[in-house]
Design an enzyme around this catalytic site. Structure first.
Site, PDB file in Angstrom:
ATOM      1  N   GLN A  13       2.448  -8.419 -11.692  1.00  0.00           N
ATOM      2  CA  GLN A  13       3.278  -9.481 -12.253  1.00  0.00           C
ATOM      3  C   GLN A  13       4.015  -9.054 -13.518  1.00  0.00           C
ATOM      4  OE1 GLN A  13       3.951 -12.118 -10.649  1.00  0.00           O
ATOM      5  NE2 GLN A  13       2.343 -12.189  -9.102  1.00  0.00           N
ATOM      6  N   SER A  38       3.569  -3.601  -6.696  1.00  0.00           N
ATOM      7  CA  SER A  38       3.950  -3.985  -5.344  1.00  0.00           C
ATOM      8  C   SER A  38       5.425  -4.335  -5.305  1.00  0.00           C
ATOM      9  CB  SER A  38       3.111  -5.185  -4.885  1.00  0.00           C
ATOM     10  OG  SER A  38       3.245  -5.407  -3.501  1.00  0.00           O
ATOM     11  N   HIS A  58       7.408  -6.136  -3.401  1.00  0.00           N
ATOM     12  CA  HIS A  58       7.950  -7.458  -3.090  1.00  0.00           C
ATOM     13  C   HIS A  58       7.860  -8.431  -4.264  1.00  0.00           C
ATOM     14  CE1 HIS A  58       4.334 -10.131  -2.309  1.00  0.00           C
ATOM     15  NE2 HIS A  58       3.749  -8.947  -2.375  1.00  0.00           N
ATOM     16  N   CYS A 110      -2.361 -15.947  -2.458  1.00  0.00           N
ATOM     17  CA  CYS A 110      -3.462 -15.371  -1.701  1.00  0.00           C
ATOM     18  C   CYS A 110      -4.604 -16.360  -1.512  1.00  0.00           C
ATOM     19  CB  CYS A 110      -3.970 -14.106  -2.392  1.00  0.00           C
ATOM     20  SG  CYS A 110      -2.702 -12.829  -2.494  1.00  0.00           S
TER      21      CYS A 110
END
Length: 399
Positions: free
Chosen positions: A184, A204, A206, A329
């Site tokens: 983040q 990550s 995406h 998640c």
């Protein structure tokens, strides 16, 4: 109906330039880069350029490794399980403990719990009422028996930024390695692995306008780490599996562009975030977790007393607005928000969490519309609430 996407901490739209960069490798340039023929060779230049973009994007050196993975969940698992096999299993130098924060993403938290089932001692750092983990809290519990400290760079729900540089220094003073889940943070705030002196960093694509299914792990000074995946000599033997060429190329371009837009994140995205946050706080009995000056520029975790988070999401979705009550998640769970519980909110309040996360593609008109809808939804839901009563000082007096 208007459509507004305010769930960018769950995933982001792909950068149009990153999308264009990946297309040739989904079509004519489909070769396996490990093949010796011309089809494989046709991928090499673009892969090299993408890796250069990744190194530059997080300030890595030539002596370091960035290993491409499928996502940060894989990267996080690899670090914790690799350290288990390298150090913890045999208790090398008397080390049989790891330290994680109590608000880590499940990719770290659940992996730590798995190691605990194997006999590893796990110490979990609590957060204060602002959602912060302090370096002093780490210093009070660390010892020479600690092999690894893993603390995220920025929290996925609150956006609160942790002082990982200070915590890495503390870990190293006790001979421990330091890992940060920077999912983040990358693309939202400056991330420089040389300055923060971390040993491992997960990211990550995406989350910074790249495609899904590709991420990475930074490894300082290319230190040895038992592989998570065995089977071939890909990525220098560190991570087996045929390379996702299209994903890697797009990830490199997305990171390069995200770094270029960091000033825009600091100014314009933050301005729109603050405008939305101010509008929420203008309503009675509302609360936002964390000082906005120590949060990434795009994130709000708000509580609107008397309004169930899931009920608010229903109204927002009906109006074309995408948001969440917390981590994607765990979005199928209707349990109370764990971050709200960690900062000391009671069970009722923890059910009111609403996460709103912007991106550089969010417009002012979208924020104006979201403010209008949130206020209307709050009035409607409070009017039918059996538990809400007006208490104008609630949001000022804290939890």
């Amino acid at each position: 109906m208007n459509k507004v996407y305010l769930d960018n901490n769950a995933t982001t739209m792909i950068d149009p330039e990153a999308y264009e960069a990946m297309l040739p490798f989904l079509g004519e340039n489909f070769g396996n880069p490990n093949s010796l023929h011309s089809y494989g060779n046709a991928t090499h230049a673009a892969l090299g350029r993408a890796m250069d973009q990744l190194y530059a994007g997080i300030g890595a050196k030539d002596s370091d490794d960035i290993v491409v993975t499928s996502c940060a969940t894989e990267s996080n698992n690899w670090v914790l399980k690799g350290v288990y096999f390298d150090i913890l299993k045999e208790q090398k130098n008397g080390k049989n403990r790891i330290i994680v924060s109590s608000v880590e993403h499940p990719a770290v938290g659940a992996t730590a719990a798995f190691l605990e089932s194997l006999g590893v001692e796990v110490t979990r750092l609590d957060v204060d009422h602002n959602g912060l983990v302090s370096p002093q809290a780490l210093k009070s519990v660390i010892g020479d028996d600690v092999a690894l400290v893993s603390v995220m760079n920025a929290n996925n729900e609150t956006g609160v930024i942790f002082d990982i540089k200070s915590m890495a220094e503390i870990a190293h003073a006790y001979g421990a390695l330091f890992h940060t889940d920077a999912v983040q943070a990358v693309g939202k705030i400056p991330v420089n692995v040389a300055e923060s002196n971390v040993d491992f960093l997960s990211f990550s694509a995406h989350k910074f306008h790249g495609p899904k299914g590709v991420g990475g792990l930074y490894i300082k000074n290319s230190r040895e780490l038992t592989p998570l995946l065995h089977g071939g000599e890909h990525m220098g033997g560190r991570r087996s599996g045929t390379l996702n060429v299209a994903g890697i190329v797009a990830m490199g371009k997305a990171l390069e562009n995200s770094v270029k837009f960091l000033d825009f994140e600091r100014s314009q995205v933050r301005r729109l975030r603050d405008k939305l946050e101010d509008a929420i706080l203008e309503m009675s009995d509302t609360y936002v977790v964390g000082d906005r000056q120590v949060r990434v520029p795009n994130t709000i975790l708000a509580s609107i007393k008397g309004v169930e988070g899931e009920a608010m999401l229903w109204d927002l979705n009906q109006a074309g607005i995408a948001a969440s009550t917390g981590s994607a998640c765990a979005s199928e769970s209707l349990e109370s928000n764990p971050i709200m519980e960690a900062i000391g909110a009671d069970a009722e309040l923890a059910h009111t969490a609403l996460r709103l996360s912007l991106s550089r593609f969010t417009t002012e008109a979208e924020i104006d519309y979201a403010i209008e809808v949130i206020k209307k939804a709050t009035n409607r839901l409070r009017a039918i609430s059996s538990s809400f009563s007006y208490a104008p000082s609630w949001h000022k007096s804290g939890l």
